[in-house]
Design a protein around this motif. Structure first.
Motif, PDB file in Angstrom:
ATOM      1  N   ILE A 114     -19.761 -46.435  77.333  1.00  0.00           N
ATOM      2  CA  ILE A 114     -19.687 -46.107  75.873  1.00  0.00           C
ATOM      3  C   ILE A 114     -18.704 -46.848  75.035  1.00  0.00           C
ATOM      4  CG2 ILE A 114     -19.419 -44.214  74.568  1.00  0.00           C
ATOM      5  CD1 ILE A 114     -20.347 -42.360  77.059  1.00  0.00           C
ATOM      6  N   THR A 115     -17.672 -47.035  75.491  1.00  0.00           N
ATOM      7  CA  THR A 115     -16.645 -47.818  74.670  1.00  0.00           C
ATOM      8  C   THR A 115     -16.947 -49.188  74.518  1.00  0.00           C
ATOM      9  OG1 THR A 115     -14.575 -46.490  75.722  1.00  0.00           O
ATOM     10  CG2 THR A 115     -13.810 -48.447  74.712  1.00  0.00           C
ATOM     11  N   ALA A 147     -19.105 -44.172  82.925  1.00  0.00           N
ATOM     12  CA  ALA A 147     -19.985 -44.104  81.678  1.00  0.00           C
ATOM     13  C   ALA A 147     -19.170 -44.120  80.385  1.00  0.00           C
ATOM     14  CB  ALA A 147     -20.643 -42.793  81.845  1.00  0.00           C
ATOM     15  N   LEU A 148     -17.952 -43.611  80.652  1.00  0.00           N
ATOM     16  CA  LEU A 148     -16.922 -43.665  79.428  1.00  0.00           C
ATOM     17  C   LEU A 148     -16.671 -45.263  79.492  1.00  0.00           C
ATOM     18  CD1 LEU A 148     -14.727 -40.738  80.335  1.00  0.00           C
ATOM     19  CD2 LEU A 148     -16.187 -40.953  78.534  1.00  0.00           C
ATOM     20  N   HIS A 149     -16.390 -46.022  80.358  1.00  0.00           N
ATOM     21  CA  HIS A 149     -16.356 -47.405  80.057  1.00  0.00           C
ATOM     22  C   HIS A 149     -17.325 -47.776  79.185  1.00  0.00           C
ATOM     23  CE1 HIS A 149     -13.036 -46.731  82.867  1.00  0.00           C
ATOM     24  NE2 HIS A 149     -12.690 -48.059  82.518  1.00  0.00           N
ATOM     25  N   MET A 208     -18.624 -40.826  86.008  1.00  0.00           N
ATOM     26  CA  MET A 208     -18.054 -40.381  84.674  1.00  0.00           C
ATOM     27  C   MET A 208     -17.217 -41.330  84.055  1.00  0.00           C
ATOM     28  SD  MET A 208     -18.354 -38.059  82.759  1.00  0.00           S
ATOM     29  CE  MET A 208     -19.047 -36.780  83.472  1.00  0.00           C
ATOM     30  N   ALA A 209     -16.339 -42.072  85.070  1.00  0.00           N
ATOM     31  CA  ALA A 209     -15.343 -43.009  84.299  1.00  0.00           C
ATOM     32  C   ALA A 209     -16.299 -44.225  84.030  1.00  0.00           C
ATOM     33  CB  ALA A 209     -14.396 -43.355  85.298  1.00  0.00           C
TER      34      ALA A 209
END
Length: 352
Positions: free
Chosen positions: A81-82, A77-79, A74-75
């Motif tokens: 995306i940013t 994926a967020l990285h 999850m972390a």
């Protein structure tokens, strides 16, 4: 880990081939399918593909920095995306600048070039390409990790073969057998019961040593039982000069350690401690569980004035290499030598 594109000639050639194919695909769509002029289609395709020529290799460093195994999916994926939003913004900005530069240049037939698609579709395509590049890099990383694991397993097999030979040489060497049998012979007339007991211990020790596979793990209780046989056989030779001290909790005897990994340490204690000393030598073994690691400490005192036999340290080196290849760590063996004491500390991670 080396860059898969910049560090290898073939990787660079493959990447340039894919980039050229991507540029040609954009050109073909604009020129043939959208019936744009040749020069206009070329400007449009190069405006989009030239930023990619720099952006794609740079994504590698981002992928290497975002470790999925450490921070979680999850972390990660967020990285990504940013980072993808930033990369797409840079890509579209560079595309606009390049396109604007050619837009001001004189064009044949007074036709101003038009971008192949609206910028929001370009943004969607850039996101998709970023995801594809990230996926390719992760596949490359996992492939290299898998290949490295196979190579480590091959090294472990070779090391095991060496260790088996060295272990057999040290455990069943002629000097050990000669000294043991000589002690049995001496005890036969004086203390026949003790000589018979020593023969049983010797045969049990040799049978255990020959039956073990060094690539497997074994229970601490089995390893300690075999080590006690070896030390008790040696105690017959050295008598009161050898004192054994064990501090091992019953609750940890089912924990696992590599087969025969303690044997070289006890042999060193006998060779460099008991054999060269006229005073009693205490070989102390302490085992405890700490932070899910089995900690084993083996120590012995020695005569600081005695001239100890020189050795190459092969036994301890093999132990360190085995621990590294089995557990993937280089900090599991620690040796401390003082003026009159030698201490070996080992850690054995317990995964289960």
């Amino acid at each position: 880990m080396e860059h898969p594109i910049l560090s290898h000639r073939f990787g660079l050639l493959i990447y340039l081939g894919f980039w050229f194919s991507f540029t040609c695909a954009l050109f073909a769509i604009d020129w043939y399918f959208q019936a744009n002029f040749f020069q206009n289609a070329l400007i449009s395709s190069l405006s989009i593909s030239l930023p990619l020529l720099i952006i794609a290799p740079s994504i590698w460093y981002i992928v290497r920095h975002i470790d999925v195994d450490k921070i979680g999916r999850m972390a990660a994926a967020l990285h990504h995306i940013t980072v993808a939003i930033i990369m797409v913004a840079i890509w579209l900005s560079l595309t606009y600048l390049i396109f604007s530069f050619f837009d001001k240049a004189p064009i044949a037939n007074n036709d101003k070039p038009e971008i192949i698609m609206p910028y929001y579709w370009l943004a969607f395509m850039a996101f998709a390409i970023y995801d594809y590049i990230v996926m390719v890099y992760y596949v490359f990383i996992y492939y290299r990790s898998f290949k490295s694991k196979i190579e480590n397993e091959a090294d472990l097999k070779n090391l095991i073969k060496e260790a088996e030979i060295n272990a057999l040489k040290s455990q069943i060497n002629p000097h050990f057998l000669f000294n043991s049998l000589n002690s049995v012979s001496s005890l036969t007339l004086v203390r026949p019961e003790q000589s018979r007991d020593m023969l049983v211990k010797l045969s049990t020790f040799l049978r255990y040593s020959l039956d073990q596979d060094l690539k497997e793990l074994n229970m601490l209780s089995n390893e300690m039982e075999n080590s006690r046989l070896y030390l008790e056989i040696e105690k017959v030779r050295f008598g009161d000069r050898l004192i054994l001290d064990f501090e091992i909790d019953e609750s940890i005897k089912d924990l696992k350690i590599p087969n025969l990994i303690l044997q070289p340490i006890y042999e060193n204690a006998i060779k460099h401690g008991v054999h060269e000393s006229l005073e009693p030598v205490v070989i102390k073994t302490k085992a405890e569980i700490r932070n899910n690691n089995l900690i084993i400490q083996i120590s012995n005192n020695f005569d600081k004035d005695a001239i100890t036999p020189k050795g190459k340290g092969i036994g301890l080196k093999n132990i360190m290499e085995r621990l590294n290849l089995i557990y993937g760590r280089t900090d599991l063996l620690a040796i401390t030598r003082t003026e009159s004491n030698f201490v070996v500390n080992m850690e054995f991670p317990q995964n289960n």
